[in-house]
Design an enzyme around this catalytic site. Structure first.
Site, PDB file in Angstrom:
ATOM      1  N   GLY A 158      -9.605 -36.411 -28.627  1.00 35.39           N
ATOM      2  CA  GLY A 158      -9.111 -35.037 -28.444  1.00 35.39           C
ATOM      3  C   GLY A 158     -10.224 -34.056 -28.784  1.00 35.39           C
ATOM      4  O   GLY A 158     -11.411 -34.422 -28.771  1.00 35.39           O
ATOM      5  N   ILE A 160     -11.205 -32.718 -31.633  1.00 36.51           N
ATOM      6  CA  ILE A 160     -12.044 -33.065 -32.789  1.00 36.51           C
ATOM      7  C   ILE A 160     -12.863 -34.319 -32.491  1.00 36.51           C
ATOM      8  O   ILE A 160     -14.063 -34.374 -32.771  1.00 36.51           O
ATOM      9  CB  ILE A 160     -11.186 -33.228 -34.061  1.00 36.51           C
ATOM     10  CG1 ILE A 160     -10.505 -31.891 -34.412  1.00 36.51           C
ATOM     11  CG2 ILE A 160     -12.039 -33.700 -35.241  1.00 36.51           C
ATOM     12  CD1 ILE A 160      -9.458 -31.980 -35.528  1.00 36.51           C
ATOM     13  N   ARG A 180      -4.502 -43.155 -26.311  1.00 39.89           N
ATOM     14  CA  ARG A 180      -3.367 -43.271 -25.406  1.00 39.89           C
ATOM     15  C   ARG A 180      -3.750 -42.820 -23.997  1.00 39.89           C
ATOM     16  O   ARG A 180      -3.386 -43.424 -23.011  1.00 39.89           O
ATOM     17  CB  ARG A 180      -2.244 -42.373 -25.928  1.00 39.89           C
ATOM     18  CG  ARG A 180      -0.929 -43.066 -26.104  1.00 39.89           C
ATOM     19  CD  ARG A 180       0.098 -42.204 -26.838  1.00 39.89           C
ATOM     20  NE  ARG A 180      -0.377 -40.913 -27.276  1.00 39.89           N
ATOM     21  CZ  ARG A 180       0.044 -39.739 -26.770  1.00 39.89           C
ATOM     22  NH1 ARG A 180       0.943 -39.713 -25.818  1.00 39.89           N
ATOM     23  NH2 ARG A 180      -0.425 -38.594 -27.243  1.00 39.89           N
ATOM     24  N   ARG A 241      -5.272 -38.457 -40.830  1.00 41.07           N
ATOM     25  CA  ARG A 241      -4.177 -38.531 -41.799  1.00 41.07           C
ATOM     26  C   ARG A 241      -4.236 -39.891 -42.474  1.00 41.07           C
ATOM     27  O   ARG A 241      -4.443 -40.916 -41.813  1.00 41.07           O
ATOM     28  CB  ARG A 241      -2.820 -38.370 -41.115  1.00 41.07           C
ATOM     29  CG  ARG A 241      -2.470 -36.939 -40.701  1.00 41.07           C
ATOM     30  CD  ARG A 241      -2.183 -36.051 -41.915  1.00 41.07           C
ATOM     31  NE  ARG A 241      -1.828 -34.699 -41.528  1.00 41.07           N
ATOM     32  CZ  ARG A 241      -2.703 -33.707 -41.343  1.00 41.07           C
ATOM     33  NH1 ARG A 241      -4.000 -33.912 -41.497  1.00 41.07           N
ATOM     34  NH2 ARG A 241      -2.280 -32.501 -40.998  1.00 41.07           N
ATOM     35  N   GLU A 270      -1.298 -38.834 -50.563  1.00 43.33           N
ATOM     36  CA  GLU A 270      -2.005 -37.725 -51.210  1.00 43.33           C
ATOM     37  C   GLU A 270      -1.112 -37.055 -52.231  1.00 43.33           C
ATOM     38  O   GLU A 270       0.063 -36.847 -51.942  1.00 43.33           O
ATOM     39  CB  GLU A 270      -2.447 -36.707 -50.149  1.00 43.33           C
ATOM     40  CG  GLU A 270      -3.728 -37.123 -49.461  1.00 43.33           C
ATOM     41  CD  GLU A 270      -4.120 -36.220 -48.303  1.00 43.33           C
ATOM     42  OE1 GLU A 270      -3.841 -35.007 -48.362  1.00 43.33           O
ATOM     43  OE2 GLU A 270      -4.697 -36.739 -47.358  1.00 43.33           O
ATOM     44  N   HIS A 288      -9.448 -34.124 -48.884  1.00 42.45           N
ATOM     45  CA  HIS A 288      -8.878 -33.430 -47.714  1.00 42.45           C
ATOM     46  C   HIS A 288      -9.582 -32.091 -47.463  1.00 42.45           C
ATOM     47  O   HIS A 288      -8.970 -31.019 -47.528  1.00 42.45           O
ATOM     48  CB  HIS A 288      -7.368 -33.229 -47.878  1.00 42.45           C
ATOM     49  CG  HIS A 288      -6.649 -33.161 -46.552  1.00 42.45           C
ATOM     50  ND1 HIS A 288      -5.452 -33.773 -46.302  1.00 42.45           N
ATOM     51  CD2 HIS A 288      -6.981 -32.535 -45.386  1.00 42.45           C
ATOM     52  CE1 HIS A 288      -5.070 -33.534 -45.050  1.00 42.45           C
ATOM     53  NE2 HIS A 288      -5.987 -32.780 -44.477  1.00 42.45           N
ATOM     54  N   GLY A 290     -11.441 -31.433 -44.606  1.00 41.63           N
ATOM     55  CA  GLY A 290     -11.835 -31.335 -43.192  1.00 41.63           C
ATOM     56  C   GLY A 290     -12.041 -29.914 -42.704  1.00 41.63           C
ATOM     57  O   GLY A 290     -13.064 -29.588 -42.116  1.00 41.63           O
TER      58      GLY A 290
HETATM   59  C1  GLV Z   1      -5.476 -30.557 -41.730  1.00 38.86           C
HETATM   60  O1  GLV Z   1      -5.438 -31.665 -42.135  1.00 38.86           O
HETATM   61  C2  GLV Z   1      -4.868 -30.098 -40.507  1.00 38.86           C
HETATM   62  O2  GLV Z   1      -4.066 -30.821 -39.883  1.00 38.86           O
HETATM   63  O3  GLV Z   1      -5.156 -28.963 -40.124  1.00 38.86           O
END
Ligand code: GLV
Ligand code: GLV
Length: 323
Positions: A158, A160, A180, A241, A270, A288, A290
């Site tokens: 996707g 990212i 997918r 995740r 988490e 976490h 990101g």
């Molecule tokens: C962070 O983990 C998000 O989904 O934006």
């Protein structure tokens, strides 16, 4: 004058976003420096027309019932929405929005930083110095793995995943991906990306980087068998995740030498982390982070706020989660 809509914000958000929300209604922000418990959350949203939530909030039919019939929009400040029971909310006529796009580069940067950290043993080197361990340069000292000519296996190409692949191309890596859906031919061409079934991807890649959303299909996608099928010299990077990886199976695989290392920004439960991972030098861990840049978190919160303002003004959502 009709009363202004009330907007419940479950945790701190940047001022830029608050300003947008305050123009749209009466805003209440939780003052707790922690996630609200389920009961607290339900009490907090009572009577709200809009809820701005975070990825640690369970946003579901129970929340809608607690808010009451005036609830019109639930806006999560995140791209992932596995914490939201979308059908339960939309079935009650509540619009659900997320924040795609604005965090793509920040998350890809972090994924690539983790990739570099684990392949070049940066955390291990840092811990060695901070532990005041005597050291000297020598040709065999703390050798990592080079990236040039190696294959990055992207699970989920996707926005990212593509951004990570672009970075990897800049480092001289080959790109393979699974997912997918097949990416557009133009995307495949631009990235030189080969599409492979996930089992082949795992067996081929030198670094596997996870960018699929968490769904029932991707829960524990990386389990004991998947880890066993990876190359012994391969690394795993997870910035999506936690539950996409079976964390206990990952600790087993590292202990057995089935893969060379792992870099994790997200965890199954988490903020808890599988204890066996905490002591391993071949594991890089971040909490976490990101999307955690000032610019990106501001853009996410403002987009979440604009979604709320737009729905409350009767103009519909800007970035509704896909049905
Ligand atoms: C962070 O983990 C998000 O989904 O934006
Ligand atoms: C390393 O520091 C080198 O000079 O090659």
């Amino acid at each position: 004058m009709p009363s202004r809509p009330t907007i419940a914000v479950t945790r701190w958000i940047p001022d830029e976003a608050l300003k947008v929300l305050r123009e749209a209604g009466e805003v209440t922000v939780s003052r707790e420096d922690r996630p609200l418990t389920r009961d607290e959350l339900h009490e907090f949203v009572a009577g709200a027309s809009a809820v701005v939530g975070m990825l640690h909030d369970r946003l579901d039919g129970g929340l809608a019932a607690a808010a009451g019939p005036g609830l019109r929009v639930v806006s999560t400040v995140a791209v992932g929405y596995d914490n939201i029971d979308v059908p339960a909310l939309t079935g009650r006529g509540v619009v659900v929005t997320n924040t795609p796009g604005v965090l793509t580069d920040a998350t890809a940067d972090l994924a690539f930083g983790l990739l570099l950290a684990v392949t070049r043993r940066l955390g291990e080197g840092e811990r060695l110095l901070r532990g005041r361990t005597p050291w000297s340069f020598h040709l065999g000292f703390l050798l990592g793995s080079g990236l040039q000519g190696k294959t990055l296996g992207v699970v989920g190409l996707g926005q990212i995943g593509q951004a990570v692949a672009r970075r990897a191309r800049g480092f001289g890596m080959e790109i393979a991906y699974s997912g997918r859906r097949r990416a557009d031919a133009g995307v495949e061409r631009a990235l030189g990306a080969r599409h492979l079934p996930v089992d082949e991807l795992l067996a081929t890649a030198d670094v596997v980087s996870l960018h699929c959303p968490l769904t029932p299909d991707t829960h524990h996608l990386i389990d004991a068998a998947a880890l066993r099928s990876m190359k012994r010299a391969a690394f795993l990077v997870n910035t999506t995740r936690g539950p996409v990886v079976d964390e206990s199976a990952l600790a087993d695989a590292l202990e057995a030498g089935e893969i060379a290392g792992a870099a994790l920004d997200v965890f199954e439960k988490e903020p808890e982390i599988e204890a066996r991972l905490l002591d391993r030098n071949d594991v890089v861990l971040t909490p976490h982070l990101g999307s955690a840049t000032v610019e990106t978190r501001t853009a996410m919160a403002v987009l979440a706020a604009r979604n709320v303002a737009s729905v409350l003004a009767g103009n519909g959502p800007l970035t509704e989660v896909p049905a």
